[in-house]
Design an enzyme around this catalytic site. Structure first.
Site, PDB file in Angstrom:
ATOM      1  N   CYS A 128      11.755  27.148  -7.405  1.00 55.63           N
ATOM      2  CA  CYS A 128      12.422  27.510  -6.154  1.00 55.63           C
ATOM      3  C   CYS A 128      12.663  26.284  -5.271  1.00 55.63           C
ATOM      4  O   CYS A 128      13.483  26.329  -4.352  1.00 55.63           O
ATOM      5  CB  CYS A 128      11.625  28.573  -5.405  1.00 55.63           C
ATOM      6  SG  CYS A 128       9.888  28.176  -5.143  1.00 55.63           S
ATOM      7  N   CYS A 172       0.829  -1.216   0.000  1.00 53.53           N
ATOM      8  CA  CYS A 172       0.000   0.000   0.000  1.00 53.53           C
ATOM      9  C   CYS A 172       0.859   1.260   0.000  1.00 53.53           C
ATOM     10  O   CYS A 172       2.054   1.227   0.328  1.00 53.53           O
ATOM     11  CB  CYS A 172      -0.876   0.059   1.260  1.00 53.53           C
ATOM     12  SG  CYS A 172      -1.905  -1.370   1.564  1.00 53.53           S
TER      13      CYS A 172
END
EC number: 2.1.1.63
Length: 362
Positions: free
Chosen positions: A314, A34
């Site tokens: 950035c 999962c």
């Protein structure tokens, strides 16, 4: 378990999205693996093994979970979110009630939480913003204020004017013919983003839960003009490129960008766009690149002032010691973006132990 496994197990229990895309949990008793954000009941610690990729988990004999669907690139969205968002897209002028939501098989409180989690606004607020966008479009085409008011579902003229003012930044009677920036929500695997553009380019692209977002929107209204939700050719191109970027099919983001800043800030933003996909630079390296080796702190401030995330990357700037340092879109997203880009650039994750767990430090 190793100490890294302790961290990952804590993240599994907390459904921490920080490792989304590059850490998976295999459950020995079921043979299923999962995402760490899977909503299924959590297994005992002794029954869990961690992997750095879906491929590693499958090679070890684990099957993908049917609830969190780890093989899908996009994180599973709430069924209520996907259905209601599509209905709003096809019926942007409709006034939705709790009964309407129930008629589609969803609890209104579930819809509210799904939109709040993804966009930072409730379902009702999201739907109203779309109605207001249609209403503002009618005003721009010469429609009457009263028609726009009724189309948006406001009985009170003063209530409509107040809502328009908050959204667009001007009273409806003065909105006709005024240059208006267009906004759109963009869905990504790591959260919704708000995009704002005009015919010249993108003025803002930020994650919906960025703390500074309200301030940035207010600044745009002051510096550029009013804002409403709607469509534009720039936003269509941006939506297409962002979807391809997050799916890993293309790292190209060449939509025109419009940012107002000082000459120094502009030089920093330009330097950011020259950092290759898959690479990073320190604030000091950026300072030297723009010919200001004495100004790494000023570079950091300019980096933080960027309001066009991902396109002006950035997130590719890190500390001199290799630490991730601050990021307005949250550090777990910065980590996700850097790893995603490294994969696109062909820089594989560094395997650590034989269990298949990946090294998550960079």
């Amino acid at each position: 378990m190793h100490s890294d496994d302790d961290t990952l197990f804590a993240a599994l229990i907390a459904r921490d999205p920080s490792y989304e895309g590059f850490a998976y949990a295999g459950v020995k008793t079921t043979g299923i693996f999962c995402r760490l954000t899977c909503p299924a009941r959590k297994p005992k610690r002794s029954n869990v093994i961690f992997f750095g990729s879906c491929e590693d988990a499958q090679e070890a004999g684990f099957r993908p979970c049917l609830r969190c669907k780890p093989l899908e690139r996009r994180r599973p969205a709430s069924g209520a979110l996907e259905t209601l968002r599509e209905r709003i897209r096809t019926e942007p002028e409709r006034r939705w009630s709790a009964e309407d939501v129930r008629a589609l098989g969803y609890d209104p409180s579930t819809a509210r939480r799904a939109f709040q989690r993804e966009y930072g606004v409730t379902f009702a607020q999201y739907a109203r913003s779309q109605r207001l966008g249609v209403a503002v479009g009618r005003l721009r085409q010469g429609g009457s204020v009263m028609d726009a008011q009724l189309d948006a579902g406001y009985e009170s003229g003063s209530g409509f004017r107040e809502a328009i003012t908050k959204l667009v930044g001007d009273a409806p009677a003065r909105a006709t013919g005024q240059p208006i920036l267009t906004a759109r929500w963009l869905d990504t695997p790591i959260g919704a983003m708000l995009a704002i553009a005009d015919g010249t380019g993108v003025h803002l692209l930020e994650f919906a839960d960025r703390t500074a977002l309200p301030t940035e929107i207010a600044r745009l209204r002051t510096r550029v003009g009013a804002i409403c939700f709607g469509d534009s050719s720039i936003l269509e191109k941006l939506s297409f490129q962002v979807e391809r970027y997050f799916s890993g099919r293309s790292s190209s983001l060449d939509v025109p960008v419009v940012q107002r800043g000082s000459v120094f800030e502009a030089s920093v933003w330009d330097a950011l766009r020259r950092i290759p996909v898959g690479d990073t630079r320190s604030y000091g390296e950026i300072a030297r690149l723009i010919g200001r080796p004495d100004a790494p702190r000023a570079v950091a401030r300019a980096n933080g002032a960027n309001q066009v995330a991902v396109i002006v990357p950035c997130h590719r700037v890190i500390g001199a010691d290799g630490s991730l340092t601050g990021y307005g879109g949250k550090l777990w997203r910065k980590k996700w973006l850097l790893e995603h880009e490294r994969r696109m650039a062909g820089h594989a994750m560094t395997p650590s132990r034989s269990s298949g767990q990946a090294e998550l430090s960079f």
